[in-house]
Structures are given as C-alpha cells and as structure tokens.
Design a protein around this motif. Structure first.
Motif, PDB file in Angstrom:
ATOM      1  N   GLY A 239      69.504 117.614 -12.367  1.00  0.00           N
ATOM      2  CA  GLY A 239      69.984 116.309 -11.927  1.00  0.00           C
ATOM      3  C   GLY A 239      71.010 116.403 -10.828  1.00  0.00           C
ATOM      4  N   THR A 240      71.858 115.377 -10.766  1.00  0.00           N
ATOM      5  CA  THR A 240      72.824 115.236  -9.687  1.00  0.00           C
ATOM      6  C   THR A 240      74.220 114.984 -10.250  1.00  0.00           C
ATOM      7  N   VAL A 241      75.226 115.519  -9.570  1.00  0.00           N
ATOM      8  CA  VAL A 241      76.612 115.282  -9.974  1.00  0.00           C
ATOM      9  C   VAL A 241      77.389 114.757  -8.767  1.00  0.00           C
ATOM     10  N   ALA A 242      78.188 113.731  -9.004  1.00  0.00           N
ATOM     11  CA  ALA A 242      79.003 113.154  -7.935  1.00  0.00           C
ATOM     12  C   ALA A 242      80.299 113.952  -7.812  1.00  0.00           C
ATOM     13  N   VAL A 243      80.627 114.350  -6.593  1.00  0.00           N
ATOM     14  CA  VAL A 243      81.831 115.130  -6.326  1.00  0.00           C
ATOM     15  C   VAL A 243      82.701 114.367  -5.326  1.00  0.00           C
ATOM     16  N   THR A 244      83.957 114.202  -5.675  1.00  0.00           N
ATOM     17  CA  THR A 244      84.917 113.589  -4.753  1.00  0.00           C
ATOM     18  C   THR A 244      85.833 114.673  -4.215  1.00  0.00           C
ATOM     19  N   TRP A 245      86.322 114.481  -2.992  1.00  0.00           N
ATOM     20  CA  TRP A 245      87.286 115.432  -2.465  1.00  0.00           C
ATOM     21  C   TRP A 245      88.238 114.736  -1.520  1.00  0.00           C
ATOM     22  N   GLU A 246      89.431 115.334  -1.417  1.00  0.00           N
ATOM     23  CA  GLU A 246      90.444 114.800  -0.523  1.00  0.00           C
ATOM     24  C   GLU A 246      91.275 115.949   0.027  1.00  0.00           C
ATOM     25  N   PRO A 247      91.777 115.819   1.247  1.00  0.00           N
ATOM     26  CA  PRO A 247      92.584 116.893   1.832  1.00  0.00           C
ATOM     27  C   PRO A 247      93.805 117.195   0.969  1.00  0.00           C
ATOM     28  N   SER A 248      94.167 118.465   0.906  1.00  0.00           N
ATOM     29  CA  SER A 248      95.318 118.882   0.111  1.00  0.00           C
ATOM     30  C   SER A 248      96.573 118.899   0.954  1.00  0.00           C
ATOM     31  N   GLU A 249      97.629 118.243   0.465  1.00  0.00           N
ATOM     32  CA  GLU A 249      98.914 118.293   1.147  1.00  0.00           C
ATOM     33  C   GLU A 249      99.626 119.611   0.866  1.00  0.00           C
ATOM     34  N   GLU A 250      99.355 120.181  -0.321  1.00  0.00           N
ATOM     35  CA  GLU A 250     100.037 121.417  -0.708  1.00  0.00           C
ATOM     36  C   GLU A 250      99.423 122.642  -0.033  1.00  0.00           C
ATOM     37  N   LEU A 251      98.080 122.652   0.115  1.00  0.00           N
ATOM     38  CA  LEU A 251      97.379 123.787   0.710  1.00  0.00           C
ATOM     39  C   LEU A 251      96.751 123.355   2.034  1.00  0.00           C
ATOM     40  N   PRO A 252      97.409 123.540   3.144  1.00  0.00           N
ATOM     41  CA  PRO A 252      96.827 123.164   4.438  1.00  0.00           C
ATOM     42  C   PRO A 252      95.513 123.910   4.674  1.00  0.00           C
ATOM     43  N   GLY A 253      94.520 123.164   5.167  1.00  0.00           N
ATOM     44  CA  GLY A 253      93.214 123.764   5.416  1.00  0.00           C
ATOM     45  C   GLY A 253      92.294 123.748   4.216  1.00  0.00           C
ATOM     46  N   TYR A 254      92.735 123.114   3.113  1.00  0.00           N
ATOM     47  CA  TYR A 254      91.924 123.052   1.891  1.00  0.00           C
ATOM     48  C   TYR A 254      91.729 121.592   1.469  1.00  0.00           C
ATOM     49  N   VAL A 255      90.661 121.371   0.697  1.00  0.00           N
ATOM     50  CA  VAL A 255      90.428 120.084   0.059  1.00  0.00           C
ATOM     51  C   VAL A 255      90.325 120.306  -1.447  1.00  0.00           C
ATOM     52  N   ARG A 256      90.732 119.293  -2.212  1.00  0.00           N
ATOM     53  CA  ARG A 256      90.568 119.354  -3.665  1.00  0.00           C
ATOM     54  C   ARG A 256      89.309 118.586  -4.028  1.00  0.00           C
ATOM     55  N   ALA A 257      88.342 119.284  -4.617  1.00  0.00           N
ATOM     56  CA  ALA A 257      87.083 118.678  -5.038  1.00  0.00           C
ATOM     57  C   ALA A 257      87.067 118.557  -6.559  1.00  0.00           C
ATOM     58  N   GLN A 258      86.584 117.413  -7.061  1.00  0.00           N
ATOM     59  CA  GLN A 258      86.519 117.186  -8.499  1.00  0.00           C
ATOM     60  C   GLN A 258      85.250 116.421  -8.850  1.00  0.00           C
ATOM     61  N   GLY A 259      84.801 116.584 -10.094  1.00  0.00           N
ATOM     62  CA  GLY A 259      83.637 115.870 -10.569  1.00  0.00           C
ATOM     63  C   GLY A 259      83.502 116.003 -12.075  1.00  0.00           C
ATOM     64  N   ILE A 260      82.505 115.319 -12.630  1.00  0.00           N
ATOM     65  CA  ILE A 260      82.212 115.379 -14.065  1.00  0.00           C
ATOM     66  C   ILE A 260      80.742 115.727 -14.235  1.00  0.00           C
ATOM     67  N   LEU A 261      80.466 116.745 -15.014  1.00  0.00           N
ATOM     68  CA  LEU A 261      79.090 117.187 -15.223  1.00  0.00           C
ATOM     69  C   LEU A 261      78.321 116.178 -16.067  1.00  0.00           C
ATOM     70  N   PRO A 262      77.054 115.912 -15.726  1.00  0.00           N
ATOM     71  CA  PRO A 262      76.248 114.978 -16.514  1.00  0.00           C
ATOM     72  C   PRO A 262      75.603 115.637 -17.729  1.00  0.00           C
ATOM     73  N   LEU A 263      75.916 116.897 -17.968  1.00  0.00           N
ATOM     74  CA  LEU A 263      75.379 117.622 -19.113  1.00  0.00           C
ATOM     75  C   LEU A 263      76.505 118.385 -19.789  1.00  0.00           C
ATOM     76  N   THR A 264      76.248 118.855 -21.009  1.00  0.00           N
ATOM     77  CA  THR A 264      77.254 119.600 -21.755  1.00  0.00           C
ATOM     78  C   THR A 264      77.050 121.090 -21.551  1.00  0.00           C
ATOM     79  N   PRO A 265      78.015 121.776 -20.961  1.00  0.00           N
ATOM     80  CA  PRO A 265      77.859 123.209 -20.722  1.00  0.00           C
ATOM     81  C   PRO A 265      77.914 123.995 -22.029  1.00  0.00           C
ATOM     82  N   ASP A 266      77.401 125.220 -21.986  1.00  0.00           N
ATOM     83  CA  ASP A 266      77.598 126.123 -23.110  1.00  0.00           C
ATOM     84  C   ASP A 266      79.096 126.369 -23.293  1.00  0.00           C
TER      85      ASP A 266
END
Length: 450
Positions: free
Chosen positions: A370-397
């Motif tokens: 399937g598909t997972v939605a991922v959001t990201w935004e530039p990091s103020e703490e780590l220049p040159g990086y973005v923080r990406a986050q999401g929620i899995l649509p399935l339960t991992p092992d």
C-alpha cells in the motif's frame, strides 16, 4: 430576638460568600501571580492582544484567572485537604496518593506500581531501538552514551503504599533493560544500586530522591564511564530545608519542611549563563573536573546536576524534548547521558531525536503493501536536513525497523507511538518507498505527500 438572629445569620453568610471576591480585589496587584502550590496559575488577561485588537477569549481567560486567584484560595484548599486526609483518609488531588506513616506518592506512578498497563513487546523494542540509534550516533563521533532510569519512589519503597491490586509479571523497566542488552546500549541500573542501600534516599513527601540519593546516582554515572567520584561518602548534614512537591500539591498553603541531607563540601561550579532555578530548560556549567558532558534529564536532575557539573570541566544539562543530539558536537561532549524517570518510559516513543538518520543496506521487499503519507519540514536545528514523519498503515513485527529508500540510499527511522516513525534526512534526499517487516515478510510501501 429571633428576627435579629436571622439578620445576623444572613449577614454572616453573605460576608462569607463575598470574602473570596472582595478579598481578591483588595489584594496587592500581582501578589498571587505565577504559581500556587505546585501549579501554574492563570495570568490576568488583557482586553487587547499584542496586535491591538480586542481579545476574543477575554471572558474565558478572566474566569480562569478568578478561579485561580480568589482570596484565601490556597488556604481553603489546604484546609479541605487536611480535613479529607485526617477524617476520610483520602486525597483531594488526583495525582497525589496518601501512603502510610505520612508518606505521599505521585499518582502517575500507579500504572507502573500495579503493572496493569505494561508496554507491548513492540513498544519495548522500539524504545530500545531508538536508544540504540542515539548511542550509535554518539559512538560514530567518538562519544560515549549512557542511559539510566530514575526509579519511581514506590518501586524502591513500596512498604508505605496503600493496599492495591498488583499484577504479576515483569515491569517495563525490566523489559526495557533486557531489550537494551540485546541492542548493545550502555545501561545504568539504579534500581539495583538503590535497592542495596540500607537507608532511605527519597523524600517522604516528595516524588524524588534526596541530595544523598542524587550523590549516589552521580557516583554511579561517573563509574559507568570509568571515572571516579565519592560524593555519596559525604559528609552530609541533616537540614529541614525541603518542601516536597507532593506536599505542595496537597497543601499549597502549608509550610512544613522535611529533612534533606545537605552535602557539606563545596562544589566547584561556574555557570556559563545565569539560571533562575534548577528547573531551567538549559543549564551550562564549568566545574573542577575533566572532560565534557551533555546530559538530557528531567526533574530528577534538579539535585543530580550539581554533582555532575562539579565532575566535568564543561557540562550542558537539557530538559528540552526532543533530545538535541546535535548539541553534542556543538559542546564537544565526550560523554552523553540520558536520564528518564520510570513512569515516563513511553516518552521514548514520543518524539524524534535531533540527529541525522543512519544509512543502512538496501532492503529487498517481498511484496507491496500500500501507500503511506509522509510529511516533512526543514529543520531549524540541523541545517541542510528535513524532518520526515508518518504513520504506517500496517502493524510491524515486534522487532521490525522502518527503512526509507531515497535516491541517496536507505535510512533507518526512529519509531514513534502508534506505528509512527520519524527521521532527519538530507534535504536533497527524495523518498521513494518504505520497507517494514510485517507478518514475517518484508513489505514495501509507496510514499505520498502527507
């Protein structure tokens, strides 16, 4: 005579009813601003906001202010609390538990004490894995990492607790300690250390260790790093100078103090910047020792940090969350410590530590899931990086990492509550897919913008 008595009675009742509000108006401006007991009181609202416009929430804010500041509020709460404690043996504060022999316990520790809501195997492994990633990031830069748990008071001193149903089974602290051993994370066991002591090292009416208990913990941290200190040898002097946080919650107008064991030798501490109190979000120090320390801590660090500040040449103590591992490089820290109280172990799944995600080998997926939605935004703490986050649509092992495929390689994410994940990626790394182990197979998930 009967009519006169009735008039007097009515006047007395009216006077009692009006006393809180009239007395509030008579109080000196700002007299009760800030805190009351162990709570933060509502501030006096303004009719207009900073932009000059009318404040639409003024009525609601004023109601909160009046409820927090009416005359003799703290005294009335204290009197009512004492009445309930003495006659009914009950606490009027949901987060304070009345123990035996005058002991008080923090209500938020009851889930751990009763063991009615243990962490799931997935939660335990995820917390341990996040600590592994933090440890790995430190070791990669030549720093040593240590994790320790400050015990709940009723885990060490249950004999003063009221009678409660306690579920059998391993505690979260024990499950996490086992998982940390599997993950190769350095762990300092304060439960065993404090359990070996022949004296009580926590306050009776506070949720924390006393100054001698903090000294013992400081010695243990130093020993874990191969360093030596003898703060717990003292000498100490008993002094009635501590007002317990639990006592303050229950009796905000009370003035009873309990004994602390004051450390007599002078500690060598210089502050890089002035602090208001030990509750400061950030404390930077220079001491009489060697090496540099970065310590993430909570309220148990209030009495602990002076000893460690004295132990190191330079130290930064942070209560900020998420944990800023990027500060280790900025402070040139040789040692990194994460101290967390037992009742908050699930907080290890609450946020993404500020550090670049580690690269991993490619993961070959068995099938698409399937598909997972991922959001990201530039990091103020780590220049040159973005923080990406999401929620899995399935339960991992239970022991499945979460890997993100980018055009720069595969990166491992930190694991968050509710099948969530998050990580810091180079800003030019486009995410293509996510690999996760579920149902014994490696699943691939397509990525969409969140």
């Amino acid at each position: 005579m009967g009519k006169r008595a009735a008039y007097i009675f009515i006047v007395l009742i009216l006077a009692l009813c009006l006393t809180p509000s009239v007395g509030m108006l008579a109080q000196h401006a700002g007299m009760e601003e800030g805190t009351g007991g162990n709570e933060t009181l509502a501030a006096l609202p303004t009719l207009r906001g900073p932009d000059g416009r009318l404040n639409p929430d003024w009525a609601a804010q004023m109601q909160d202010y009046v409820e927090d500041h009416y005359y003799l509020r703290q005294e009335m709460i204290t009197a009512w609390s004492r009445l309930n404690a003495s006659l009914l043996k009950t606490s009027i504060a949901d987060n304070v538990v009345l123990g035996k022999d005058g002991w008080l316990y923090f209500g938020d520790t009851l889930p751990d004490y009763t063991n009615l809501t243990p962490m799931t195997p997935r939660e335990v492994w995820s917390a341990a894995r996040n600590l592994h990633l933090m440890s790995e990031a430190c070791e990669k830069e030549g720093r040593r990492f240590l994790f320790t748990i400050a015990p709940n008071k009723n885990s060490l001193y249950p004999e003063h607790m009221p009678a409660l149903t306690v579920q059998e089974g391993k505690r979260n602290r024990d499950l996490l300690a086992e998982a940390l051993a599997e993950e190769g994370v350095a762990y300092l066991d304060l439960f065993a250390l404090f359990g070996e002591q022949n004296e009580t090292l926590y306050f009776a009416r506070d949720s924390h260790w006393n100054s001698k208990g903090a000294a013992l913990a400081a010695d243990a941290v130093n020993e874990a790093f191969g360093r030596q200190s003898e703060y717990s040898d003292g000498p100490f002097s008993p002094a009635p100078n501590h007002k317990g946080d639990l006592y303050d919650m229950l009796y905000p107008a009370g003035d009873e103090m309990e004994l602390d064991l004051a450390y007599l030798p002078e500690l060598t501490i210089a502050y890089d910047a002035p602090i208001r109190s030990a509750e400061n979000l950030t404390i930077m120090t220079h001491g009489g020792g060697t090496g540099s320390l970065l310590m993430f801590r909570d309220s148990f660090g209030n009495l602990l940090y002076p000893y460690l500040a004295d132990s190191f040449d330079g130290a930064l103590f942070s209560r900020a969350v998420p944990y800023r591992l990027d500060l280790a490089a900025a402070r040139e820290a040789d040692f990194v410590v994460l101290e967390l109280v037992e009742r908050n172990l699930r907080n290890l799944l609450a946020s993404v530590p500020v550090m670049p995600a580690p690269l991993r080998e490619a993961a070959e997926a068995d099938h698409s899931a399937g598909t997972v939605a991922v959001t990201w935004e530039p990091s103020e703490e780590l220049p040159g990086y973005v923080r990406a986050q999401g929620i899995l649509p399935l339960t991992p092992d239970d022991k499945s990492p979460v890997l993100l495929e980018t055009d720069r390689g595969w990166y491992e994410a930190c694991l968050l509550v509710g099948n969530g994940f998050g990580l810091y990626l180079p800003e030019d790394a486009a995410i293509h897919s996510i690999a996760v182990w579920s149902g014994g197979r490696t699943s691939s998930l397509a990525v969409s913008d969140g």
